[in-house]
Design an enzyme around this catalytic site. Structure first.
Site, PDB file in Angstrom:
ATOM      1  N   ASP A  30     -42.604 -12.697  75.431  1.00  0.00           N
ATOM      2  CA  ASP A  30     -40.754 -12.567  75.423  1.00  0.00           C
ATOM      3  C   ASP A  30     -39.905 -12.592  74.732  1.00  0.00           C
ATOM      4  O   ASP A  30     -39.755 -13.435  73.361  1.00  0.00           O
ATOM      5  CB  ASP A  30     -40.789 -13.504  76.597  1.00  0.00           C
ATOM      6  N   THR A  31     -39.030 -11.148  75.052  1.00  0.00           N
ATOM      7  CA  THR A  31     -38.762 -10.126  74.279  1.00  0.00           C
ATOM      8  C   THR A  31     -37.257  -9.593  75.239  1.00  0.00           C
ATOM      9  O   THR A  31     -37.724  -9.615  76.031  1.00  0.00           O
ATOM     10  CB  THR A  31     -39.127  -9.127  73.097  1.00  0.00           C
ATOM     11  N   ALA A  32     -36.112  -9.148  74.552  1.00  0.00           N
ATOM     12  CA  ALA A  32     -34.880  -8.172  75.572  1.00  0.00           C
ATOM     13  C   ALA A  32     -34.760  -7.750  74.174  1.00  0.00           C
ATOM     14  O   ALA A  32     -34.683  -7.346  73.047  1.00  0.00           O
ATOM     15  CB  ALA A  32     -33.648  -9.390  74.865  1.00  0.00           C
ATOM     16  N   GLN A  42     -39.356  -5.041  76.031  1.00  0.00           N
ATOM     17  CA  GLN A  42     -40.508  -6.429  75.420  1.00  0.00           C
ATOM     18  C   GLN A  42     -41.557  -6.324  75.776  1.00  0.00           C
ATOM     19  O   GLN A  42     -42.489  -5.548  76.416  1.00  0.00           O
ATOM     20  CB  GLN A  42     -39.659  -7.082  76.833  1.00  0.00           C
ATOM     21  N   GLN A  69     -34.616  -8.215  70.739  1.00  0.00           N
ATOM     22  CA  GLN A  69     -34.889  -9.469  70.427  1.00  0.00           C
ATOM     23  C   GLN A  69     -35.266 -10.460  70.788  1.00  0.00           C
ATOM     24  O   GLN A  69     -35.950 -10.273  71.576  1.00  0.00           O
ATOM     25  CB  GLN A  69     -33.374  -9.954  69.894  1.00  0.00           C
TER      26      GLN A  69
END
Length: 526
Positions: A339-341, A421, A357
């Site tokens: 889980d990332t952006a 992500q 991030q």
């Protein structure tokens, strides 16, 4: 063919439309790509709290139009001085949730300040203003955040400081209703007024450390004071005439270059997009890059990563020759957080920032530290407690990091900014995206929208599956299974494939962008 968002001057893409809009506003107010990137990053830390946050890490990859340089900033945190293997003698592995999982200093705020203070035009407070506004006034609960909150409600309810923000009154805020984070707004206001030192040396660091120490955590005020990110030289390879840039270790970015250089030995266009041959050779090339990643990747200060060999064309040819056209290799994978952006910005001067991030797991450690409103990451839980492991836990060390923003340049200028992500899926989706854009001429929106795969083991799964979205043909799936891939069919658009975004810049400087239909994102160009 799906039509991307286009522009002649600037472009912003991100996984949440409010963050994209914030970046566009900053550009319109006279900011440049560096201002806008930090504004988007800060907004994502507010409006996408299940994926990223102030208590997490980031990596920035930037192109500077004034001198043609590509630079990278490593804004990932190190473990605390007390974070040694002996500190976890009572468990078999580092906890993935709770105060004892929050063992690395958040690097995000340092990254914001480094990028914006050095290259931005506006003040730090002006750039953080949209994020502060979204936190204090609230924003409509997104479908993605709602679903993740529902899925992890039990975990979020374990810590009172977390529950009161993410499940106020014991319930989940419905989609479309206002979600407010007043304590986080206050913390962001302090950072905007006093700069990065308020987070690493001042009252914010003191409160986070006080809370963690009271809850059995390991981070101290000294750990926060000792933190500092660095400007670093990107790692570079090439693919069909493009220079491919990634952030160096402790990022896994070099795997994306390795996979492309292996694939350069094959005529993907002749195979045909969507064919068995295309998906098979991509999967096998990625497996080979993962094998070396798992063998070598850690903090290079503690153990050197042999990048000269791994990124050589000779090695790519050697690896390509080991791929069998009708048989899948048996290579182990390990589950990593997903889980990332990812987001990207290009401004009218030609500056470009590709950045990513994360909190590691969804909602990170699940721990909001005291009255700060800051949800802490659990990135350090990926350290190994095996003293012989390359990524073993040691004090003041950065762990193996999945985050890997990418950039492909042609004739010294950015051609593609791309990323996603998805932890283990990041190099896989990046490889799909770039081959689609370079080998098959797809625009960015089409490249991120076409059906995807992800190979590897996920948490709790005993097998290493090749997960295929439903739009991949049955014929292709059957051939992959016959070759030895453990195929699992998923829905047509599945969130497990990650949230990918891309910006393309053609030879005339015209821009096109695509945001993944699997998320709440958007692209804005003008």
């Amino acid at each position: 063919m799906k039509k991307p968002v286009t522009g002649t001057k600037a472009m912003v893409v991100s996984p949440h439309h409010l963050a994209t809009a914030a970046g566009a506003r900053v550009l319109e107010r006279g900011g440049n790509a560096f201002d806008a990137a930090v504004a988007v990053s800060a907004c994502l830390a507010v409006v996408y709290p299940h994926m990223t946050g102030v208590g997490g890490d980031a990596f920035f990859l930037s192109y500077h139009a004034s001198n043609g340089e590509v630079r990278a900033y490593n804004a990932s945190g190190r473990s605390g001085a007390e974070a040694a293997i002996e500190a976890f003698a009572d468990v078999e592995s580092i906890p993935t949730r709770g105060p004892r999982s929050a063992i690395t200093v958040p690097g995000m705020v340092d990254g914001w300040y480094a990028v914006q203070n050095r290259y931005g035009r506006l003040t730090f407070a002006e750039v953080l203003e949209p994020a502060i506004s979204y936190a204090s006034e609230g924003f409509p609960m997104s479908p993605d955040q709602y679903e993740h909150t529902k899925q992890h409600a039990a975990m979020l309810g374990e810590q009172s400081t977390t529950a009161e923000i993410y499940m106020p009154g014991g319930g989940i805020i419905p989609v479309g209703e206002r979600f407010v984070q007043s304590k986080l707004a206050a913390t962001l206001g302090i950072i905007a007024e006093k700069g990065r030192d308020a987070f690493y040396h001042g009252e914010v660091a003191a409160e986070i450390a006080r809370f963690l120490q009271a809850e059995g955590g390991l981070l101290t005020v000294e750990d926060f004071a000792a933190h500092g990110g660095e400007w670093v030289e990107p790692v570079r390879g090439s693919y069909r005439g493009y220079d491919i840039y990634q952030v160096p270790p402790n990022s896994q970015g070099f795997t994306g270059i390795m996979a492309l250089q292996i694939l350069e030995q094959f005529d993907l266009k002749a195979m045909g997009h969507g064919s068995y041959e295309y998906y098979h050779v991509l999967t096998e090339a990625l497996k080979l890059s993962f094998r070396d990643r798992n063998r070598y990747l850690t903090d290079p200060v503690f153990s050197a990563v042999p990048l000269d060999r791994l990124l050589s064309k000779e090695y790519a040819v050697e690896l390509a020759a080991s791929i069998k056209k009708d048989a899948a290799m048996d290579i182990n994978s390990q589950p990593v957080g997903s889980d990332t952006a990812y987001a990207a910005v290009v401004d009218e001067d030609g500056n470009a920032v590709s950045f990513i991030q994360s909190l590691y797991f969804e909602f990170g450690s699940g721990v909001v530290a005291g009255n700060t409103g800051v949800l802490l990451q659990n990135r350090g839980s990926f350290f190994s407690l095996d003293p012989n492991h390359i990524n073993r836990l040691e004090p003041r060390k950065r762990t193996f990091h999945t985050l890997m923003p990418a950039m492909a340049c042609l004739n010294g200028k950015p051609g593609f900014l791309y990323g996603t992500q998805g932890g283990e899926g990041q190099p896989q989706t990046q490889t799909l995206m770039l081959t689609r854009m370079i080998d098959f001429g797809m625009n960015p929106l089409q490249a991120v929208s076409e059906p995807r795969f992800v190979w590897g083991r996920t948490w709790g799964a005993p097998t290493q599956e090749l997960k295929l979205e439903g739009r991949i043909s049955e014929e292709t799936a059957e051939k992959l299974e016959k070759a030895g891939h453990l195929v699992r069919r998923l829905p047509d658009f599945d969130g497990i494939m990650g949230h990918a975004h891309a910006i393309a810049i053609n030879k005339d400087g015209l821009l096109s962008g695509g945001a993944d239909p699997r998320c709440d994102g958007s692209a804005i160009g003008w």
